[in-house]
Scaffold this active site. Structure first.
Site, PDB file in Angstrom:
ATOM      1  CE  LYS A   1       6.876   4.211  -2.585  1.00  0.00           C
ATOM      2  NZ  LYS A   1       8.264   4.656  -2.886  1.00  0.00           N
TER       3      LYS A   1
ATOM      4  CB  SER B   1       8.595   3.525  -6.544  1.00  0.00           C
ATOM      5  OG  SER B   1       9.088   3.873  -5.246  1.00  0.00           O
TER       6      SER B   1
ATOM      7  CB  SER C   1      11.180   6.318  -5.129  1.00  0.00           C
ATOM      8  OG  SER C   1      11.606   5.277  -5.978  1.00  0.00           O
TER       9      SER C   1
END
Length: 448
Positions: A75, A153, A177
């Site tokens: 990420k 996210s 997330s």
């Protein structure tokens, strides 16, 4: 190569000689290049050098770990040497490249994993839906006809694995997330306790609530990565489910906001556990309900912390370049009072211990998300609808984050429309190894 292969299976294939890290990497690079909006940056040159070195180690019979040569996606909150850490924000795209790897990236490299690249995410990791107007929104691969949200996210990390562009990816989780995109994409997602893994070199959202973990196709993969990231040397074995207690809070499960397909699949999974001898307790867990009430009446603890992280940006002309949804959430946090913030901190300290006492060794089971992945277009058009959907999506995972409960999101099947559903196993803070062993036992049960 089978796009559904797990990271652990890929490592075993390297050991058996049926493929090698160089061949595997080229497969994933080709897929990554054609999967829209999933990667912000690919680190192909580094990856090819690492894959070649891994292939030589396997040839010599000296791999660094069981996952040596397995590609991993990060990420884009994690620093990767030589790349810009954008945090999903266009305003950060001109920042200087990172001079060194984040601690977890370095640990993965030492274990021989191959750095595939940096995955897309919600700007500043501040939403559970997964939209990003700067780098595009990854499309959930489970509906070929209607564009649906990926969850956030860690949107790119989840879709990279679900679409077969990476065997495993690493995300962050402040309110859900990791667990939410795992649920929406039919994956396993492990949210660690907040201090289990080093957060050096990871761009923050909330210093209090941020945690890290993998999105994968198996619990086995999560356990292998946990050993690399935590330094754990002892193997984790599946628990004896006949000796395990689970708590299902019926008030939460039968809330009208839980969709029928989510509820039915969770109940079927619980029934299977019961048939295998597990003790299922149907009772109210008061600490969970108290947290839900605190969030509803006082707000979300991460909000003022996120504002502090971005306070200088919010006072600069560059604020105009932010995703309006993220900007509005940051602006609303200005209304958070110091009194309410302190009340939440004090309540959190008390409730972390209370939930430990209430569960008394049991594992709590909740729906990971009360609904399946919603359609994308209406949420892009309507900001009010977006905010309602975002809260509904994160409502249950926020509880575990507030209480620092490590959790594993596990797929429970598909609803009537063919969309993934999920349930969440959680235990008190610090009991990461126990929840991984419980989740592994359930995985073994399903495969058996």
């Amino acid at each position: 190569m089978d796009s559904a292969i797990t990271a652990s299976e890929l490592g075993r294939a390297f050991r058996a000689g049926t493929t090698n890290p160089v061949e595997a990497l080229e497969h994933y690079l080709a897929k990554a290049e054609t999967t829209e909006h999933v990667f912000i940056a690919l680190t192909a040159e580094r990856a090819r050098a690492e894959a070649a070195a891994s292939a030589e180690r396997w040839r010599q019979g000296a791999p660094r770990s069981a996952l040596d040569g397995v590609p991993v996606a990060w990420k884009d909150l994690f620093d990767v040497r030589g790349t810009v850490t954008t945090a999903g924000a266009a305003v950060f795209a001109s920042h200087a490249p990172a001079e060194r790897d984040a601690k977890l990236v370095d640990l993965a490299s030492q274990a021989g994993l191959v750095c595939l690249g940096k995955t897309n995410l919600v700007e500043f990791a501040y939403s559970g839906i997964g939209l990003n107007p700067h780098f595009g929104t990854p499309r959930n691969p489970h509906d070929a006809k209607v564009a649906r949200v990926p969850g956030g996210s860690s949107s790119g990390s989840a879709v990279a694995v679900a679409a077969g562009a990476a065997p495993v990816a690493i995300g962050t989780d402040t309110a859900g997330s990791i667990r939410v995109p795992a649920a929406f994409n039919g994956l396993v997602g492990f949210k660690s306790s907040s201090r289990r893994y080093a957060q050096d070199g990871v761009f923050p959202l909330s210093r209090t609530l941020d945690s890290l973990g993998p999105l994968a196709r198996s619990v086995e993969d999560c356990i292998a990565l946990d050993a690399i990231f935590s330094g754990r040397t002892a193997a984790l074995a599946p628990v004896d489910l006949a000796q395990q207690r689970f708590v299902v809070d019926e008030g939460i499960l039968h809330d009208a906001r839980v969709e029928p397909g989510v509820r039915a699949n969770l109940e079927a999974a619980v029934d299977e556990l019961r048939r295998r001898g597990a003790r299922i307790e149907l009772r109210r867990v008061e600490s969970l309900h108290e947290v839900l009430g605190l969030i509803e009446h006082l707000g979300w603890l991460a909000a003022p912390e996120a504002l502090v992280v971005h306070e200088a940006l919010m006072a600069s002309p560059d604020v105009e370049r932010l995703d309006p949804r993220v900007r509005k959430r940051l602006e609303v946090a200005r209304n958070f009072t110091a009194s309410d913030y302190v009340k939440l901190l004090w309540a959190r300290e008390r409730l972390i211990e209370r939930v430990r006492q209430e569960l008394d060794g049991a594992v709590v089971i909740l729906p990971t998300v009360a609904h399946v992945a919603p359609e994308l277009a209406p949420l892009e058009r309507d900001m009010d609808l977006f905010f309602k959907a975002n809260f509904a999506t994160l409502r249950l995972t926020m509880v575990g984050s507030f209480l620092d409960m490590p959790g594993v999101a596990l797929p429970t099947g598909l609803d009537a429309a063919g969309l993934p559903t999920s349930f969440l196993l959680s235990v008190p803070s610090g009991e990461d190894e126990r929840i991984l062993s419980v989740a592994l036992a359930i995985e073994v049960l399903r495969k058996g």
